[in-house]
Design an enzyme around this catalytic site. Structure first.
Site, short mmCIF file in Angstrom:
data_model
loop_
_atom_site.label_atom_id
_atom_site.label_comp_id
_atom_site.label_asym_id
_atom_site.label_seq_id
_atom_site.Cartn_x
_atom_site.Cartn_y
_atom_site.Cartn_z
N HIS A 174 -44.36 14.23 69.23
CA HIS A 174 -43.39 15.42 69.18
C HIS A 174 -42.04 14.86 68.51
O HIS A 174 -41.39 14.07 69.19
CB HIS A 174 -43.19 16.08 70.41
CG HIS A 174 -44.44 16.83 70.75
ND1 HIS A 174 -44.72 17.17 72.06
CD2 HIS A 174 -45.22 17.58 69.80
CE1 HIS A 174 -45.86 17.79 71.91
NE2 HIS A 174 -46.14 18.21 70.94
N ALA A 175 -41.59 15.41 67.44
CA ALA A 175 -40.62 14.82 66.64
C ALA A 175 -39.17 14.74 67.39
O ALA A 175 -38.55 13.77 67.19
CB ALA A 175 -40.41 15.55 65.51
N GLU A 177 -38.38 14.47 70.34
CA GLU A 177 -38.54 13.66 71.53
C GLU A 177 -38.03 12.15 71.31
O GLU A 177 -38.82 11.34 71.69
CB GLU A 177 -39.62 14.12 72.37
CG GLU A 177 -39.92 15.26 72.80
CD GLU A 177 -41.41 15.50 73.05
OE1 GLU A 177 -42.44 14.69 73.33
OE2 GLU A 177 -41.73 16.98 73.16
N ARG A 224 -40.47 20.10 66.34
CA ARG A 224 -41.57 19.70 67.04
C ARG A 224 -42.75 19.11 66.59
O ARG A 224 -43.28 18.11 66.63
CB ARG A 224 -41.61 20.66 68.24
CG ARG A 224 -42.87 20.25 69.06
CD ARG A 224 -43.07 21.53 70.13
NE ARG A 224 -44.26 21.33 70.76
CZ ARG A 224 -44.77 21.28 71.90
NH1 ARG A 224 -43.70 20.33 72.62
NH2 ARG A 224 -45.88 20.98 72.48
N ARG A 242 -51.70 19.57 70.04
CA ARG A 242 -52.60 20.64 70.47
C ARG A 242 -53.83 20.28 69.30
O ARG A 242 -54.69 21.33 69.10
CB ARG A 242 -52.03 21.84 70.08
CG ARG A 242 -50.93 22.46 71.03
CD ARG A 242 -51.55 22.46 72.48
NE ARG A 242 -50.14 22.91 73.22
CZ ARG A 242 -49.49 22.01 73.82
NH1 ARG A 242 -49.67 20.58 73.72
NH2 ARG A 242 -48.42 22.35 74.80
N HIS A 294 -43.93 11.06 75.78
CA HIS A 294 -43.23 12.46 75.60
C HIS A 294 -42.02 12.44 76.17
O HIS A 294 -41.65 11.57 76.99
CB HIS A 294 -44.08 13.67 75.68
CG HIS A 294 -45.48 13.76 74.82
ND1 HIS A 294 -45.64 14.73 73.78
CD2 HIS A 294 -46.55 13.01 75.00
CE1 HIS A 294 -46.60 14.69 73.28
NE2 HIS A 294 -47.08 13.54 73.79
N GLU A 368 -43.88 11.89 80.57
CA GLU A 368 -42.82 12.65 80.08
C GLU A 368 -41.55 11.86 80.57
O GLU A 368 -41.27 11.81 81.77
CB GLU A 368 -42.73 14.14 80.71
CG GLU A 368 -43.94 14.96 80.21
CD GLU A 368 -43.69 15.41 78.72
OE1 GLU A 368 -42.75 15.46 78.13
OE2 GLU A 368 -44.80 16.49 78.66
O1 0X9 Z 1 -47.25 20.25 75.98
C1 0X9 Z 1 -47.22 18.95 75.64
O2 0X9 Z 1 -47.68 18.66 74.69
C2 0X9 Z 1 -46.61 18.06 76.61
N1 0X9 Z 1 -45.33 18.47 76.93
S1 0X9 Z 1 -44.12 18.27 75.77
O3 0X9 Z 1 -42.96 19.12 76.50
N2 0X9 Z 1 -43.57 17.03 75.49
O4 0X9 Z 1 -44.53 19.08 74.71
C3 0X9 Z 1 -47.35 17.80 77.65
C4 0X9 Z 1 -48.98 17.05 77.35
C5 0X9 Z 1 -49.61 16.88 78.46
N3 0X9 Z 1 -51.09 16.71 78.08
C6 0X9 Z 1 -52.02 17.57 77.35
N4 0X9 Z 1 -51.44 19.04 77.25
N5 0X9 Z 1 -53.30 17.27 77.09
ZN ZN Z 2 -44.00 16.06 73.67
#
Ligand code: 0X9
Ligand code: ZN
Length: 412
Positions: A174-175, A177, A224, A242, A294, A368
């Site tokens: 994610h950009a 972060e 992001r 995603r 992240h 995180e």
């Molecule tokens: O939502 C996410 O992709 C991650 N949190 S963030 O705030 N950095 O965007 C959490 C990722 C947890 N793992 C998966 N969703 N597979």
């Molecule tokens: Zn992230």
């Protein structure tokens, strides 16, 4: 006149977005009606934590960035609805400006590579080349793929000999972060001076989402997603976390191209995601652990996130999560939480941790990093060093995990 209008439009398009007067509020919804009201702002405000509205729940705090022009009305609406809130960041632009220290004032400005500041993509890319040159017997640079906009995605492999068990560590999915790529860089430096390379080969990708990262430096600090653009949509980017082949397009991800959690037109549509996935597939026999960094929230997450179903080796995953929780706390008493993604943070399909795990990497974690929301994505540079120290402690647990796995030891 026409030329002037054109010029103004072009400079507007190229101008760097600013966040003067924007605030980050922490909202405390306590009823379902309040939750629905906040979720209704999906297209109007920037959800920082949780990262998107469907994950807003009763009795759990929500960090949101509200633009200056919306603030008065938004706060009034919250008050009218009985939603308590506090101002976490009083002026987002000031927090962003304070995040980066004036370079000439920085005590380490003149000594080699400065790991205690945030670097641009070009600087990080050059640093990967310098590392290979400086440590030719230990460090090999490769390019695992090319981004949508044509940038190289470099990877450093640290090894003392071939055929050692391996682990993959990546940063910058994610950009915005920024603390994540900062950690990957100081992690490499710390590895060079450590004994662990006698036992393990460690692959580090300092920035996966290179286009997005560059965009946060040039244009929009709060970007992001990736920067892909497809015909038929006015919006840019796919959420790379995603876009993986792990329950792809399932809960916690969006079919809408303008959403921050858009899962993309197909799995691995993003070249950056495909590059990581291809590397994992090609090295599946040697990879014993995968750790992806992240921010923010201070969490140690393990599969699954695409389902509330329990991972087959949950107890083993949890064993190292507990050890990592203790390790990261030791230097500065930093408090993390840990558990399966779906129940610890939220259901979110298409993530790289779940993909790696299902592909056969036995230990797979999303970390995180700091903080818990005081600065959020605008974490000041002065926190990079403590993050590097405490997170290296955490990584020593992951190294042990990879070694145990390589030796057939399964602790629970
Ligand atoms: O939502 C996410 O992709 C991650 N949190 S963030 O705030 N950095 O965007 C959490 C990722 C947890 N793992 C998966 N969703 N597979
Ligand atoms: Zn992230």
């Amino acid at each position: 006149m026409k030329l002037f209008v054109l010029f103004s439009l072009v400079s507007l398009a190229l101008a760097k977005k600013t966040f003067f007067g924007d605030q980050v509020l922490t909202l405390y919804p306590t009823t379902q009606d309040q939750v629905e009201l906040i979720r209704g702002y999906e297209d109007e405000i920037d959800f920082w934590n949780p990262g998107y509205p469907s994950q807003v729940h009763e009795n759990s705090p929500v960090d949101v960035r509200i633009e200056k022009f919306q603030l008065m009305k938004f706060k009034r609406t919250m008050k009218d609805a009985g939603i308590n809130f506090e101002v976490k960041i009083g002026d987002v632009q000031m927090a962003i400006d304070e995040q980066v220290e004036p370079r000439s004032n920085h005590p380490k400005a003149l000594i080699g590579y400065n790991y205690d500041v945030y670097h641009t993509y070009d600087q990080i890319n050059s640093w990967t080349m310098d590392m290979e040159q400086q440590y030719p017997t230990l460090v090999t640079r490769s390019v695992i793929g090319t981004s949508w906009e044509g940038r190289d995605i470099p990877m450093l492999t640290l090894k003392t000999s071939d055929s050692k068990p391996a682990m993959l560590v990546d940063c910058g999915f994610h950009a915005r972060e920024w603390i994540s790529p900062a950690f990957c860089q100081c992690y490499v430096q710390q590895l060079i001076d450590s004994e662990i390379l006698n036992d393990l080969t460690i692959h580090v990708i300092p920035v996966v989402n290179v286009d997005g990262y560059e965009y946060t430096h040039t244009t929009d600090r709060m970007w992001r997603k990736t920067r892909s653009k497809r015909a038929g949509s006015i919006c840019y980017g796919v959420d790379p976390n995603r876009n993986c082949d792990a329950g792809w397009s399932g809960p916690g991800s969006s079919s809408k191209p303008c959403s921050e959690t858009y899962y993309g037109p197909e799995k691995e549509s993003e070249p950056e995601v495909k590059a990581v996935a291809d590397f994992i597939r090609a090295n599946i026999n040697s990879l014993k652990a995968y750790v992806t960094f992240h921010a923010y929230g201070q969490m140690i997450l393990y599969p699954y996130s695409y389902t509330e179903g329990v991972a087959a080796t949950k107890d083993n995953l949890d064993y190292y999560a507990v050890a990592a929780y203790n390790a990261v706390k030791t230097p500065y008493n930093t408090n993390y939480i840990y558990g399966p993604g779906a129940t610890t943070i939220y259901l979110a399909a298409g993530g790289s941790d779940d993909f790696a795990y299902d592909a056969g990497v036995p230990l797979s974690y999303t970390i995180e990093l700091r903080d818990e929301g005081r600065y959020g994505f605008a974490l000041p540079e002065r926190q990079i060093e403590p993050v590097c120290i405490e997170t290296f402690n955490l990584m020593e647990v992951m190294h042990q995990g990879a070694r145990d796995r390589a030796n057939g030891i399964i602790l629970e």
